[in-house]
Design a protein around this motif. Structure first.
Motif, PDB file in Angstrom:
ATOM      1  N   LEU C  42      18.347  21.384  11.509  1.00 32.87           N
ATOM      2  CA  LEU C  42      18.541  21.371  10.067  1.00 32.87           C
ATOM      3  C   LEU C  42      19.288  22.652   9.746  1.00 32.87           C
ATOM      4  CD1 LEU C  42      17.805  20.166   7.213  1.00 32.87           C
ATOM      5  CD2 LEU C  42      15.942  21.774   7.227  1.00 32.87           C
ATOM      6  N   LYS C  43      20.589  22.534   9.540  1.00 30.72           N
ATOM      7  CA  LYS C  43      21.362  23.770   9.372  1.00 30.72           C
ATOM      8  C   LYS C  43      20.977  24.495   8.100  1.00 30.72           C
ATOM      9  CE  LYS C  43      25.560  23.278  12.084  1.00 30.72           C
ATOM     10  NZ  LYS C  43      26.943  22.817  12.017  1.00 30.72           N
ATOM     11  N   GLU C  44      20.868  23.765   7.010  1.00 24.80           N
ATOM     12  CA  GLU C  44      20.493  24.427   5.761  1.00 24.80           C
ATOM     13  C   GLU C  44      20.169  23.397   4.710  1.00 24.80           C
ATOM     14  OE1 GLU C  44      23.752  26.405   3.774  1.00 24.80           O
ATOM     15  OE2 GLU C  44      25.155  25.131   4.836  1.00 24.80           O
ATOM     16  N   ILE C  45      19.538  23.853   3.641  1.00 30.64           N
ATOM     17  CA  ILE C  45      19.354  23.014   2.458  1.00 30.64           C
ATOM     18  C   ILE C  45      20.090  23.701   1.320  1.00 30.64           C
ATOM     19  CG2 ILE C  45      17.710  21.904   0.927  1.00 30.64           C
ATOM     20  CD1 ILE C  45      15.577  22.256   3.025  1.00 30.64           C
ATOM     21  N   ILE C  46      21.003  22.970   0.700  1.00 32.01           N
ATOM     22  CA  ILE C  46      21.777  23.542  -0.399  1.00 32.01           C
ATOM     23  C   ILE C  46      21.217  22.984  -1.701  1.00 32.01           C
ATOM     24  CG2 ILE C  46      24.081  23.748  -1.390  1.00 32.01           C
ATOM     25  CD1 ILE C  46      25.139  22.972   1.437  1.00 32.01           C
ATOM     26  N   ILE C  58      20.931  19.191  -0.971  1.00 36.43           N
ATOM     27  CA  ILE C  58      21.701  18.607   0.126  1.00 36.43           C
ATOM     28  C   ILE C  58      21.108  19.111   1.432  1.00 36.43           C
ATOM     29  CG2 ILE C  58      23.963  18.366   1.169  1.00 36.43           C
ATOM     30  CD1 ILE C  58      25.198  18.940  -1.506  1.00 36.43           C
ATOM     31  N   HIS C  60      21.518  19.508   5.196  1.00 39.83           N
ATOM     32  CA  HIS C  60      22.616  19.486   6.156  1.00 39.83           C
ATOM     33  C   HIS C  60      22.044  19.475   7.565  1.00 39.83           C
ATOM     34  CE1 HIS C  60      26.318  21.743   7.944  1.00 39.83           C
ATOM     35  NE2 HIS C  60      26.218  20.516   8.378  1.00 39.83           N
ATOM     36  N   ASP C  93      14.415  27.722   3.943  1.00 44.82           N
ATOM     37  CA  ASP C  93      15.204  27.183   2.839  1.00 44.82           C
ATOM     38  C   ASP C  93      14.335  26.813   1.649  1.00 44.82           C
ATOM     39  OD1 ASP C  93      17.898  26.992   4.078  1.00 44.82           O
ATOM     40  OD2 ASP C  93      16.765  25.834   5.530  1.00 44.82           O
TER      41      ASP C  93
END
Lengths: 363, 177, 144
Positions: C42-46, C58, C60, C93
């Motif tokens: 899970l690269k990131e949550i925007i 989002i 990612h 995140d």
């Protein structure tokens, strides 16, 4: 009789937390039972500031997100804007950017070596590493006018043509010998090995679960390097360093090897630059620069893991929302897991080996 | 007669204070790296008697505030300053600590200058200052110490006290460390 | 990954320029792609504050096996289920979004004020945020 545990507060003002990291540790004797990182002591609100400033006003600020590798973040912002406006970089601009990025990566890794060894109690490597880093910074200053906050990349190209190539040549011809010197005094040093081998073992699954990227992930045996698919690095021949050691020692070794790879890339770049081709670039006029409605996303391989920038634009001259992803933030989160069960005196070595830098964490 | 004694004591005290300023390792951001560079081989802060960086505020005389101070960090800075033993001096290193720098007014979490919360002796602007500039600031501070008198110093510290606000009542908090 | 298969199973989802917009069942969707398509990072949550439309999150994700990215988007008002037991990195995140946007992640017990001091009022990255007047008083003081 029941044994009681106690809580220890480490930071935010502590010489070996690399800034203002604060760890709340629960200890049983010297064994760490749980770790709760507390960040935010350097939260400068970079993301909100982007919503108040135009793109060109914001560009000088982004160097401060990671002051050890400032080029990477201005590169990232430039790339997002270039992607939005569909601007292709010419070969010469590409090579200039790669040269400076890799030099910056070397400077960043050198500082890490100095600071990490300082954390472990060895003072001399700190002086050696800073001596070599100073050469690179002096070159950057000659070229861009600043030692750490360069503001040299602009939308669509670079501010001016690259100069003083003989300085780069000197740096990269000296560095390999110096690296050998480091390796002689550090790598096989029994004290260093005792403090690092099998300390902070980061299994592959754990690293992926905790979103660890960059050198830390590659030294756990996962071959994941964004540079391989990046069009900026097209035509360069280099290998990404993948080690299987998983511990603090192999994270150290991986950084040394990565510096050597970077030197290789710079040699190739110098071959191209010494042809002295004319600099052709389509600079984007930053005045009244407006991006079309939509979302733009770009990621690059920064020294501390993947860095990415997300921009949402609604057609104004300012971003509607701008989000940074930084590698260190996830490394701090990993400490919750990695420090449990270790001894307190290893905590500094383990946290140091992940190469955490606080402005990246706090943004 | 009185004046002669005071000036002689001043002279001896100031001479010894000025030449052994022990800084506290207080680095929050970018300027901290330049501070490290000042200690390292090329610039060698030891030439001016300030190489002994102390981890504990109790043993330090000089607080080089290197880097941005945010609202979350402010109480920590004030506490560290209060924990230092007299005589103590402060160098505000970098544009952020002098007046907010690039973050002034646009950022919601940065204090516009540490002089709002602690007394500052030397301001060192630039973002970040070069190592030579830090050495120069230390020299300037030494000159300042060599000239000052105990009575003036006392007056200065009475005028500029540490200041923190309680966010609930908006009244100044009295530090009790 | 096979996007059509995903949309068939989660039938209220649709593909809108590179990201899959889902209306509900976030946890199930993330679990599904993690188990079936080997999305392991899970690269990131925007988070984006879209004013009246609510806050868009989002997710990612990335797979090191097929080397593909996936953007899962969901719009929420105030709360959403936490995915911290699927991806421990979400802790970072979710805590950030809790602090800066004021969204509660149900099931995550470790949420606290992170970047801002404990007694800070408001959520800075929301569009309707007004700066804390109390703190500004510090900057008005004439201590200099």
């Amino acid at each position: 009789m029941t044994l009681t545990t106690f809580k220890l507060n480490l930071g935010p003002q502590h010489p070996s937390t690399h800034g203002v990291l604060r760890l709340l540790l629960e200890l049983d004797g010297e064994k760490i039972l749980s770790c709760e990182p507390d960040v935010g002591y350097l939260h400068r609100g970079m993301e909100k500031m982007a919503e108040r400033l135009s793109y060109i006003q914001y560009l000088p600020l982004v160097d401060r997100i990671d002051y050890l590798a400032g080029f990477f973040y201005s590169e990232l912002l430039c790339r997002v804007v270039e992607k939005a406006l569909k601007v292709e970089l010419s070969d010469k601009v590409r090579v200039i950017r790669v040269t400076l990025l890799e030099l910056n990566r070397i400077a960043s890794h050198l500082l890490w070596i100095g600071a990490f060894l300082m954390d472990l109690g060895a003072t001399s490597p700190f002086f050696y590493a800073f001596r070599e880093r100073e050469m690179i910074l002096n070159y950057f200053e000659k070229l861009t006018g600043q030692r750490m906050m360069y503001n040299y990349f602009v939308f669509g190209g670079v501010r001016k043509d690259i100069e003083f190539l003989e300085d780069i040549e000197k740096i990269i011809s000296i560095l390999p010998q110096k690296l050998n010197d480091y390796e002689k005094i550090i790598t096989e040093n029994p004290i260093f090995k005792r403090r690092c081998v099998n300390k902070g073992v980061l299994e592959k699954d754990v690293a992926l679960d905790y979103s660890i990227t960059g050198v830390n992930l590659r030294s756990s045996g996962v071959d994941f390097d964004l540079r391989k698919n990046d069009y900026l690095y097209k035509g360069f021949d280099f290998a990404s360093v993948v080690l299987e050691g998983k511990d603090a020692w192999s994270r150290y070794k991986a950084r040394i090897l990565e510096i050597k790879e970077s030197i290789k890339i710079i040699f190739q770049a110098l071959d191209y630059l010494s042809k002295n081709e004319k600099l052709e670039q389509k600079l984007i006029n930053p005045i009244n620069l407006k991006l079309d409605n939509g979302e733009y996303y770009q990621e690059i391989e920064a020294p501390r893991g993947i860095a990415s920038c997300y921009v949402k634009s609604v057609g104004e001259d300012k971003p509607y929302r701008l989000k940074w992803r930084t590698g260190s933030y996830y490394s701090v989160n990993l400490l919750r897991k990695l420090l449990v069960g270790e001894y307190l005196n290893d905590a500094i070595a383990i946290a140091g080996s992940l190469d955490i830098i606080l402005p990246e964490v706090d943004k | 007669m009185n004046n002669i004694i005071v000036t002689s004591i001043d002279y001896i005290l100031n001479w010894s204070r000025a030449n052994s300023l022990w800084p506290l390792t207080f680095a929050t951001s970018c300027c901290g790296i330049e501070m490290m560079q000042t200690v390292a081989s090329d610039n060698d802060i030891a030439r001016f008697g300030s190489e002994v960086f102390r981890g504990s505020p109790r043993q330090a005389d000089l607080l080089i505030c290197a880097g941005t101070i945010t609202y979350k960090m402010a109480p920590v800075l004030v506490r560290l300053y209060e924990q230092m033993a007299e005589p103590k001096y402060v160098i505000a290193m970098g544009a952020c600590t002098c007046g907010g720098g690039m973050f002034a007014d646009t950022s919601y979490s940065v204090i516009n200058g540490i002089d709002k919360i602690i007394p500052v002796d030397i301001y060192l602007p630039m973002c970040p200052p070069r190592p030579e500039a830090l050495l120069d600031a230390i020299r300037k501070l030494q000159d300042k110490i060599k000239k000052e008198s105990i009575i003036d110093r006392k007056k200065f510290l009475e005028k500029h006290k540490t200041k923190l606000f309680d966010t609930n009542s908006n009244k100044e908090v009295i530090n009790e460390y | 990954m096979n996007i059509n298969e995903f949309i068939n199973i989660f039938n209220d989802s649709e593909l809108v320029d590179n990201k899959i917009v889902i209306k509900s069942k976030l946890y199930e969707a993330v679990e599904f792609v993690k188990n079936n398509y080997s999305y392991d990072i899970l690269k990131e949550i925007i988070a984006i504050d879209n004013k009246d439309f609510g806050i868009e999150l989002i997710y990612h994700l990335y797979t090191t096996v097929d080397e593909e990215d996936l953007f899962l988007s969901i719009t929420v008002k105030n709360e959403i289920v936490s995915i911290v037991d699927l991806f421990p990195s979400a802790q970072a995140d979710e805590n950030e979004i809790y602090d800066l946007f004021g969204i509660n992640f149900i099931g995550n017990k470790n949420l606290k004020r992170l970047y801002m001091p404990e007694d800070w009022e408001g959520f800075p990255l929301r569009k309707d945020y007004v700066q804390d007047e109390m703190r500004l008083a510090w900057n008005d003081s004439d201590n200099v």
